[in-house]
Scaffold this active site. Sequence first.
Site, PDB file in Angstrom:
ATOM      1  N   SER A 153     -10.880  -6.341   5.413  1.00  0.00           N
ATOM      2  CA  SER A 153     -11.407  -6.076   4.071  1.00  0.00           C
ATOM      3  C   SER A 153     -12.813  -6.631   3.911  1.00  0.00           C
ATOM      4  CB  SER A 153     -10.510  -6.720   3.019  1.00  0.00           C
ATOM      5  OG  SER A 153      -9.168  -6.385   3.237  1.00  0.00           O
TER       6      SER A 153
HETATM    7  N1  SAH Z   1      -6.230  -9.324   5.802  1.00  0.00           N
HETATM    8  C1  SAH Z   1      -6.457  -8.553   6.985  1.00  0.00           C
HETATM    9  C2  SAH Z   1      -6.585  -7.101   6.644  1.00  0.00           C
HETATM   10  C3  SAH Z   1      -5.728  -6.266   7.497  1.00  0.00           C
HETATM   11  S1  SAH Z   1      -5.609  -4.583   7.027  1.00  0.00           S
HETATM   12  C4  SAH Z   1      -7.630  -9.076   7.768  1.00  0.00           C
HETATM   13  O1  SAH Z   1      -8.262 -10.061   7.333  1.00  0.00           O
HETATM   14  O2  SAH Z   1      -7.915  -8.555   8.818  1.00  0.00           O
HETATM   15  C5  SAH Z   1      -3.939  -4.503   6.479  1.00  0.00           C
HETATM   16  C6  SAH Z   1      -2.890  -4.778   7.501  1.00  0.00           C
HETATM   17  O3  SAH Z   1      -1.636  -4.592   6.873  1.00  0.00           O
HETATM   18  C7  SAH Z   1      -2.899  -3.854   8.714  1.00  0.00           C
HETATM   19  O4  SAH Z   1      -3.072  -4.600   9.869  1.00  0.00           O
HETATM   20  C8  SAH Z   1      -1.524  -3.184   8.681  1.00  0.00           C
HETATM   21  O5  SAH Z   1      -0.948  -2.976   9.958  1.00  0.00           O
HETATM   22  C9  SAH Z   1      -0.732  -4.201   7.885  1.00  0.00           C
HETATM   23  N2  SAH Z   1       0.495  -3.697   7.256  1.00  0.00           N
HETATM   24  C10 SAH Z   1       0.747  -2.518   6.641  1.00  0.00           C
HETATM   25  N3  SAH Z   1       2.030  -2.461   6.222  1.00  0.00           N
HETATM   26  C11 SAH Z   1       2.610  -3.642   6.604  1.00  0.00           C
HETATM   27  C12 SAH Z   1       3.921  -4.188   6.479  1.00  0.00           C
HETATM   28  N4  SAH Z   1       4.930  -3.528   5.906  1.00  0.00           N
HETATM   29  N5  SAH Z   1       4.152  -5.414   6.980  1.00  0.00           N
HETATM   30  C13 SAH Z   1       3.171  -6.128   7.583  1.00  0.00           C
HETATM   31  N6  SAH Z   1       1.915  -5.655   7.733  1.00  0.00           N
HETATM   32  C14 SAH Z   1       1.640  -4.434   7.256  1.00  0.00           C
END
Ligand code: SAH
Length: 292
Positions: free
Chosen positions: A135
């Site tokens: 993000s």
């Molecule tokens: N906060 C993270 C942003 C990652 S993007 C950072 O700093 O990099 C959002 C993430 O949520 C993705 O990696 C995706 O795989 C994950 N995601 C989506 N649905 C999910 C679920 N049900 N359980 C765990 N992770 C999930």
Amino acid sequence: MKPTLQPAPNSSPKATAGAVRPAFPVRLPVPVGGPVAIKVIAACAGSVRTSAQIGLKSKPAKGSQPVQGTSAGIGLDSGAVRARMVHKLQLQGVADAQVLAAMGLVERHRFVDSALVNQAYEDTSLPIGLGQTISKPNVVARMLELLLEGRQGAPDKLGRVLEIGTGCGYQAAVLSHLAREVYSIERLRGLHDKARENLRFLRLPNLHLLYGDGMLGYARGAPYAAIIAAAGGEAIPPAWIEQLAVGGRLVAPLQAAGGAQALVVVDKTPQGIRQTLLEAVHFVPLKSGTSY
Ligand code: SAH
């Protein structure tokens, strides 16, 4: 629906925050059903603001100051660049001193691919592999500020926090400076492993990375003072509400009618659930189950 999670060895749900240490990594089972819409006792849809209205408009990467560096962080003097990023966040309206300090501490360039290092401190989301993104700094800061605003009794730090969507681990690292204990769940094995690798050198003993379906939350760490999601679904999974402490706050993207996403703040009060819709956001979808 009650989540049925595998207990992690050597941890107890009743243990104090400092004593909870689940196995590393923990595997959580795949859910049986999808999310169920929560009952809302008060909604403040009227408070919807756009990112631009609250000064969160992203700046195009073009023309901004590049990070000086040779390769993935090696020989990179990122302190000054981070200080500039923090200053920009302040100008955009982020006011919480703890959030700003934590954002200033974590080296974002260490969480992105070497080819993207020059953009690491730009106000932009970046690809982290497997179709996911890290993000924008101002969205991370905004969400963390909302979490801290929800603190009960103004303690200096948040208590136990659950993060859904570890991704590359950047936000988890920032969170670890703001909370006593952080549990972060990722459903994609490749990213879970990447985050472990990225975070290894930081040695953050209060950060626990979990591989599993975050839609089920992580009951062993509950109740949580705060829950933060980096992926948006059509409803808040009931497990999150169950696992949120009374007096706790949840911040997540939520897909509204028509497919547009907005940030939602859910406060669990002794009287019930209070949901507040905020500005429009754009997050990757919340998906159930795990995958590689
Ligand atoms: N906060 C993270 C942003 C990652 S993007 C950072 O700093 O990099 C959002 C993430 O949520 C993705 O990696 C995706 O795989 C994950 N995601 C989506 N649905 C999910 C679920 N049900 N359980 C765990 N992770 C999930």
